[in-house]
Design a protein around this motif. Sequence first.
Motif, PDB file in Angstrom:
ATOM      1  N   ARG A   1      58.643 -16.600  37.687  1.00 43.99           N
ATOM      2  CA  ARG A   1      57.717 -15.841  36.837  1.00 43.99           C
ATOM      3  C   ARG A   1      57.097 -14.683  37.604  1.00 43.99           C
TER       4      ARG A   1
ATOM      5  N   ASP B   1      59.668 -11.974  37.996  1.00 42.17           N
ATOM      6  CA  ASP B   1      59.851 -11.227  36.753  1.00 42.17           C
ATOM      7  C   ASP B   1      58.734 -10.208  36.560  1.00 42.17           C
TER       8      ASP B   1
ATOM      9  N   GLU C   1      59.898 -22.355  39.463  1.00 39.65           N
ATOM     10  CA  GLU C   1      59.597 -21.716  38.183  1.00 39.65           C
ATOM     11  C   GLU C   1      58.482 -20.684  38.340  1.00 39.65           C
ATOM     12  N   ARG C   2      57.474 -21.033  39.110  1.00 35.76           N
ATOM     13  CA  ARG C   2      56.350 -20.106  39.346  1.00 35.76           C
ATOM     14  C   ARG C   2      56.841 -18.863  40.080  1.00 35.76           C
TER      15      ARG C   2
END
Length: 85
Positions: A41, A44, A37-38
């Motif tokens: 991010r 992105d 997930e990190r």
Amino acid sequence: MSDESGTTELLREIRDNQREALALQREHIAMYQRQLERIERINDRAEALQGRAGASVKFILWVAIPLLVLLLALMAWPYLRYMLP
């Protein structure tokens, strides 16, 4: 009977070790998911930065370079005016 109780104790120990191993694997999977997930991010944000950088490049190509060409032409004009018959 001691042989059966020894076998039972060994089987319980194996079961307990397997439970610990499964708990450790679940913990590792949870940590991996958090890291994933990190990373998503961060990716992105990097894509957003690249998008803004692309806008800067477009500005340079469509505004700054033509202005530089015009400036060079204006600087060369007196030289070319006297050099041409």
